[in-house]
Design a protein around this motif. Structure first.
Motif, PDB file in Angstrom:
ATOM      1  N   VAL A 142     -16.803 -45.180 -10.949  1.00  9.55           N
ATOM      2  CA  VAL A 142     -17.220 -46.541 -11.256  1.00  9.55           C
ATOM      3  C   VAL A 142     -16.144 -47.198 -12.113  1.00  9.55           C
ATOM      4  O   VAL A 142     -15.715 -46.635 -13.126  1.00  9.55           O
ATOM      5  CB  VAL A 142     -18.570 -46.559 -12.003  1.00  9.55           C
ATOM      6  CG1 VAL A 142     -18.877 -47.956 -12.533  1.00  9.55           C
ATOM      7  CG2 VAL A 142     -19.690 -46.090 -11.083  1.00  9.55           C
ATOM      8  N   VAL A 143     -15.713 -48.382 -11.684  1.00  9.00           N
ATOM      9  CA  VAL A 143     -14.814 -49.198 -12.503  1.00  9.00           C
ATOM     10  C   VAL A 143     -15.688 -50.038 -13.422  1.00  9.00           C
ATOM     11  O   VAL A 143     -16.445 -50.890 -12.958  1.00  9.00           O
ATOM     12  CB  VAL A 143     -13.922 -50.107 -11.641  1.00  9.00           C
ATOM     13  CG1 VAL A 143     -12.875 -50.787 -12.526  1.00  9.00           C
ATOM     14  CG2 VAL A 143     -13.257 -49.315 -10.520  1.00  9.00           C
ATOM     15  N   LEU A 144     -15.606 -49.786 -14.714  1.00  7.02           N
ATOM     16  CA  LEU A 144     -16.487 -50.461 -15.657  1.00  7.02           C
ATOM     17  C   LEU A 144     -16.216 -51.960 -15.703  1.00  7.02           C
ATOM     18  O   LEU A 144     -15.089 -52.418 -15.511  1.00  7.02           O
ATOM     19  CB  LEU A 144     -16.310 -49.876 -17.060  1.00  7.02           C
ATOM     20  CG  LEU A 144     -16.725 -48.421 -17.252  1.00  7.02           C
ATOM     21  CD1 LEU A 144     -16.445 -48.001 -18.693  1.00  7.02           C
ATOM     22  CD2 LEU A 144     -18.202 -48.219 -16.921  1.00  7.02           C
ATOM     23  N   ALA A 145     -17.278 -52.710 -15.985  1.00 10.80           N
ATOM     24  CA  ALA A 145     -17.113 -54.137 -16.251  1.00 10.80           C
ATOM     25  C   ALA A 145     -16.216 -54.310 -17.464  1.00 10.80           C
ATOM     26  O   ALA A 145     -16.244 -53.501 -18.399  1.00 10.80           O
ATOM     27  CB  ALA A 145     -18.474 -54.780 -16.500  1.00 10.80           C
ATOM     28  N   ARG A 146     -15.438 -55.375 -17.479  1.00  9.80           N
ATOM     29  CA  ARG A 146     -14.508 -55.572 -18.589  1.00  9.80           C
ATOM     30  C   ARG A 146     -15.209 -56.037 -19.868  1.00  9.80           C
ATOM     31  O   ARG A 146     -14.569 -56.211 -20.890  1.00  9.80           O
ATOM     32  CB  ARG A 146     -13.414 -56.556 -18.178  1.00  9.80           C
ATOM     33  CG  ARG A 146     -12.301 -55.855 -17.412  1.00  9.80           C
ATOM     34  CD  ARG A 146     -11.225 -56.809 -16.943  1.00  9.80           C
ATOM     35  NE  ARG A 146     -11.337 -57.068 -15.518  1.00  9.80           N
ATOM     36  CZ  ARG A 146     -10.356 -57.584 -14.784  1.00  9.80           C
ATOM     37  NH1 ARG A 146      -9.212 -57.895 -15.340  1.00  9.80           N
ATOM     38  NH2 ARG A 146     -10.532 -57.793 -13.494  1.00  9.80           N
ATOM     39  N   GLU A 147     -16.526 -56.192 -19.795  1.00 10.30           N
ATOM     40  CA  GLU A 147     -17.291 -56.551 -20.988  1.00 10.30           C
ATOM     41  C   GLU A 147     -17.742 -55.326 -21.788  1.00 10.30           C
ATOM     42  O   GLU A 147     -18.346 -55.462 -22.854  1.00 10.30           O
ATOM     43  CB  GLU A 147     -18.526 -57.363 -20.587  1.00 10.30           C
ATOM     44  CG  GLU A 147     -18.222 -58.688 -19.910  1.00 10.30           C
ATOM     45  CD  GLU A 147     -17.911 -58.569 -18.422  1.00 10.30           C
ATOM     46  OE1 GLU A 147     -17.206 -59.450 -17.892  1.00 10.30           O
ATOM     47  OE2 GLU A 147     -18.348 -57.568 -17.796  1.00 10.30           O
ATOM     48  N   VAL A 148     -17.476 -54.126 -21.308  1.00  8.31           N
ATOM     49  CA  VAL A 148     -17.938 -52.900 -21.958  1.00  8.31           C
ATOM     50  C   VAL A 148     -17.050 -52.566 -23.153  1.00  8.31           C
ATOM     51  O   VAL A 148     -15.816 -52.616 -23.064  1.00  8.31           O
ATOM     52  CB  VAL A 148     -17.956 -51.738 -20.950  1.00  8.31           C
ATOM     53  CG1 VAL A 148     -18.330 -50.426 -21.642  1.00  8.31           C
ATOM     54  CG2 VAL A 148     -18.927 -52.028 -19.821  1.00  8.31           C
ATOM     55  N   GLY A 149     -17.678 -52.185 -24.287  1.00 15.22           N
ATOM     56  CA  GLY A 149     -16.946 -51.829 -25.481  1.00 15.22           C
ATOM     57  C   GLY A 149     -16.691 -50.345 -25.575  1.00 15.22           C
ATOM     58  O   GLY A 149     -17.268 -49.528 -24.843  1.00 15.22           O
ATOM     59  N   MET A 150     -15.836 -49.955 -26.518  1.00 13.27           N
ATOM     60  CA  MET A 150     -15.450 -48.553 -26.655  1.00 13.27           C
ATOM     61  C   MET A 150     -16.639 -47.672 -27.037  1.00 13.27           C
ATOM     62  O   MET A 150     -16.773 -46.551 -26.531  1.00 13.27           O
ATOM     63  CB  MET A 150     -14.330 -48.420 -27.692  1.00 13.27           C
ATOM     64  CG  MET A 150     -13.670 -47.060 -27.705  1.00 13.27           C
ATOM     65  SD  MET A 150     -12.817 -46.649 -26.137  1.00 13.27           S
ATOM     66  CE  MET A 150     -11.425 -47.800 -26.222  1.00 13.27           C
ATOM     67  N   ASP A 151     -17.501 -48.130 -27.933  1.00 17.23           N
ATOM     68  CA  ASP A 151     -18.678 -47.343 -28.305  1.00 17.23           C
ATOM     69  C   ASP A 151     -19.592 -47.127 -27.103  1.00 17.23           C
ATOM     70  O   ASP A 151     -20.205 -46.055 -26.956  1.00 17.23           O
ATOM     71  CB  ASP A 151     -19.452 -48.027 -29.434  1.00 17.23           C
ATOM     72  CG  ASP A 151     -18.713 -47.967 -30.767  1.00 17.23           C
ATOM     73  OD1 ASP A 151     -17.827 -47.104 -30.904  1.00 17.23           O
ATOM     74  OD2 ASP A 151     -19.008 -48.792 -31.647  1.00 17.23           O
ATOM     75  N   GLU A 152     -19.687 -48.146 -26.241  1.00 11.32           N
ATOM     76  CA  GLU A 152     -20.508 -47.999 -25.038  1.00 11.32           C
ATOM     77  C   GLU A 152     -19.890 -46.988 -24.077  1.00 11.32           C
ATOM     78  O   GLU A 152     -20.603 -46.207 -23.433  1.00 11.32           O
ATOM     79  CB  GLU A 152     -20.674 -49.357 -24.363  1.00 11.32           C
ATOM     80  CG  GLU A 152     -21.475 -50.345 -25.186  1.00 11.32           C
ATOM     81  CD  GLU A 152     -21.503 -51.727 -24.560  1.00 11.32           C
ATOM     82  OE1 GLU A 152     -22.612 -52.261 -24.369  1.00 11.32           O
ATOM     83  OE2 GLU A 152     -20.416 -52.277 -24.272  1.00 11.32           O
ATOM     84  N   ILE A 153     -18.565 -46.995 -23.972  1.00  9.00           N
ATOM     85  CA  ILE A 153     -17.894 -46.012 -23.120  1.00  9.00           C
ATOM     86  C   ILE A 153     -18.187 -44.597 -23.602  1.00  9.00           C
ATOM     87  O   ILE A 153     -18.453 -43.681 -22.807  1.00  9.00           O
ATOM     88  CB  ILE A 153     -16.373 -46.268 -23.086  1.00  9.00           C
ATOM     89  CG1 ILE A 153     -16.075 -47.576 -22.341  1.00  9.00           C
ATOM     90  CG2 ILE A 153     -15.638 -45.107 -22.416  1.00  9.00           C
ATOM     91  CD1 ILE A 153     -14.610 -47.948 -22.324  1.00  9.00           C
ATOM     92  N   LYS A 154     -18.170 -44.408 -24.907  1.00 14.08           N
ATOM     93  CA  LYS A 154     -18.460 -43.091 -25.468  1.00 14.08           C
ATOM     94  C   LYS A 154     -19.844 -42.617 -25.050  1.00 14.08           C
ATOM     95  O   LYS A 154     -20.025 -41.459 -24.630  1.00 14.08           O
ATOM     96  CB  LYS A 154     -18.357 -43.140 -26.989  1.00 14.08           C
ATOM     97  CG  LYS A 154     -18.603 -41.805 -27.670  1.00 14.08           C
ATOM     98  CD  LYS A 154     -18.426 -41.929 -29.177  1.00 14.08           C
ATOM     99  CE  LYS A 154     -18.648 -40.590 -29.866  1.00 14.08           C
ATOM    100  NZ  LYS A 154     -18.467 -40.694 -31.343  1.00 14.08           N
ATOM    101  N   GLU A 155     -20.843 -43.495 -25.143  1.00 18.70           N
ATOM    102  CA  GLU A 155     -22.205 -43.121 -24.753  1.00 18.70           C
ATOM    103  C   GLU A 155     -22.303 -42.886 -23.254  1.00 18.70           C
ATOM    104  O   GLU A 155     -22.961 -41.939 -22.797  1.00 18.70           O
ATOM    105  CB  GLU A 155     -23.196 -44.201 -25.182  1.00 18.70           C
ATOM    106  CG  GLU A 155     -24.635 -43.852 -24.859  1.00 18.70           C
ATOM    107  CD  GLU A 155     -25.624 -44.893 -25.357  1.00 18.70           C
ATOM    108  OE1 GLU A 155     -26.840 -44.642 -25.241  1.00 18.70           O
ATOM    109  OE2 GLU A 155     -25.180 -45.954 -25.834  1.00 18.70           O
ATOM    110  N   ILE A 156     -21.662 -43.739 -22.471  1.00 21.82           N
ATOM    111  CA  ILE A 156     -21.673 -43.587 -21.012  1.00 21.82           C
ATOM    112  C   ILE A 156     -21.096 -42.225 -20.626  1.00 21.82           C
ATOM    113  O   ILE A 156     -21.650 -41.506 -19.782  1.00 21.82           O
ATOM    114  CB  ILE A 156     -20.896 -44.729 -20.348  1.00 21.82           C
ATOM    115  CG1 ILE A 156     -21.678 -46.050 -20.458  1.00 21.82           C
ATOM    116  CG2 ILE A 156     -20.599 -44.418 -18.884  1.00 21.82           C
ATOM    117  CD1 ILE A 156     -20.888 -47.271 -20.042  1.00 21.82           C
TER     118      ILE A 156
END
Length: 410
Positions: A142-156
């Motif tokens: 999945v190519v993440l939406a460019r609105e995603v933050g670093m903390d969200e990436i960590k949880e994902i």
């Protein structure tokens, strides 16, 4: 002691076959291209099937991968022939297709089994539940939406096994995940079917609208782009450790319509940074020369987008630019003769005797010198390389290689 579980790929844009080869030569592990249908860059140098075959063969020779962006939003008439298109890509050896529309995903999965599917950023994937859903549907990445933050990436990353791809450099769309209708309204070109006219990049003014008479600007003086909907570009060169440690599998560079100067330079820089960190994370140090190199091809100012918070007004383009690109691409090395120390160069922009130039190549090699002599391809002395794509020769102060590039300050 830091431990790198997986080294991310450097994924570069390739609007043409020449850019594909250049990106791979300059360190890209993979490239993404467009075909003649189903993509969002109708004005890019999209690939024919024969060009794809040549590109795939070149990539395989250099242990690289090729993905095809097929990320348009389809209307009823658009999906005709998609099954044949995806089957052809599979048979050519394309490593994956990048798709956003569920209709195209279904067609690809059922009519071209065996062709891996990646979810495009246009699909606005912003949470791990969404990634798990698409993983269950058979998508590998999945190519993440460019609105995603670093903390969200960590949880994902902690809550899903699907591969994560994230944009780390290039232009930012002002609309949510690029889904915009400004272009449709203002120029009758559908942004989500490959025709974006970049209305957000236009310059706007504020006018009084009387019932009769001339429209008059309400701004005094001569404002420079006083009103704009345009974001600055993204650059995550300072934050490679965060991206790697939070489990991003693919670091994506934007720019299929950019030049080979841009593609080679940016691929080269991120290759250096990723290798430096992953090879020795405990002793990693950011090098200012990486950022300085990126500024040589920057078109706009740079920021980290949404990775570390909501962008402020400082991440919008208005008023005078605070930094301006300083270099222009002028040539590509075709050959080098060790005995005569002569380089054969294909001209890409005007240069001549007396110009201070810089050669650069894969592996972050650099050579700066002044051009003190020039010859044409028939060995006749000349003062200027003034004609597009002309072949010239010049002596160089150190060895250069084919595919090395040449630029000069503006």
């Amino acid at each position: 002691m830091r431990k790198i579980t997986k080294k991310p790929e450097v994924l570069a844009p390739a609007g043409t076959l020449e850019k594909l080869k250049m990106a791979i030569h300059y360190g890209a592990d993979a490239v993404y291209i467009g075909g003649n249908a189903y993509g969002l860059r109708s004005r890019a140098g999209n690939f024919s099937f024969d060009e794809m075959r040549e590109g795939v063969a070149f990539a395989k020779k250099h242990n690289a991968k090729v993905y095809v962006a097929s990320n348009m939003v389809t209307h009823e008439e658009d999906a005709e022939g998609a099954g044949d298109f995806f089957r052809t890509l599979r048979d050519i050896g394309i490593n994956a297709v990048i798709v956003s529309d569920p209709a195209l995903i279904e067609i690809c999965a059922t009519e071209a089994p065996g062709l891996p599917i990646h979810l495009s950023t246009q699909a606005s994937a912003t949470n791990y539940e969404t990634l798990n859903f698409w993983h269950q549907e058979g998508l590998e990445r999945v190519v993440l939406a460019r609105e995603v933050g670093m903390d969200e990436i960590k949880e994902i990353r902690q809550k899903t096994d699907v591969e994560i791809e994230a944009f780390i450099h290039g232009a930012m769309c002002i609309s949510y995940s690029g889904r915009c209708v400004l272009s449709n309204h203002m120029s009758a070109r559908d942004a989500n079917r490959g025709g974006c006219s970049q209305s957000c990049r236009w310059k706007y003014d504020l006018f009084e609208m009387p019932e009769s008479g001339e429209h008059e600007s309400l701004l005094e003086g001569d404002p420079v782009e006083a009103f704009s909907m345009s974001a600055v570009d993204m650059s995550m060169i300072h934050h490679i450790p965060d991206l790697v440690e939070n489990g991003v599998d693919s670091l994506k560079i934007e720019g299929r319509m950019k030049s080979i100067h841009y593609v080679s330079t940016v691929s080269n820089v991120y290759r250096q940074a990723v290798d430096a960190y992953c090879n020795d994370p405990d002793h990693y140090e950011f090098k200012q020369e990486w950022e300085d190199e990126l500024w040589k091809v920057a078109q706009r100012e740079l920021s980290t987008g949404f990775y570390y918070g909501i962008p402020s007004e400082d991440q919008q383009l208005f008023g005078k630019r605070r930094k301006i690109p300083a270099y222009v691409f002028i040539g590509q090395v075709l050959a080098y003769d060790e005995e005569t120390k002569m380089a054969t160069i294909q001209q890409r922009n005007h240069f001549g005797v007396g110009d201070e130039v810089e050669f650069y190549g894969p592996g972050f090699t650099h050579l700066r010198q002044t051009i003190d002599s020039l010859w044409d391809e028939n060995d006749a002395p000349i003062d200027r390389a003034a004609h597009a794509m002309m072949i010239v020769k010049t002596k160089v102060n150190a060895p250069v290689k084919p595919f090395d590039m040449m630029r000069k300050k503006k």
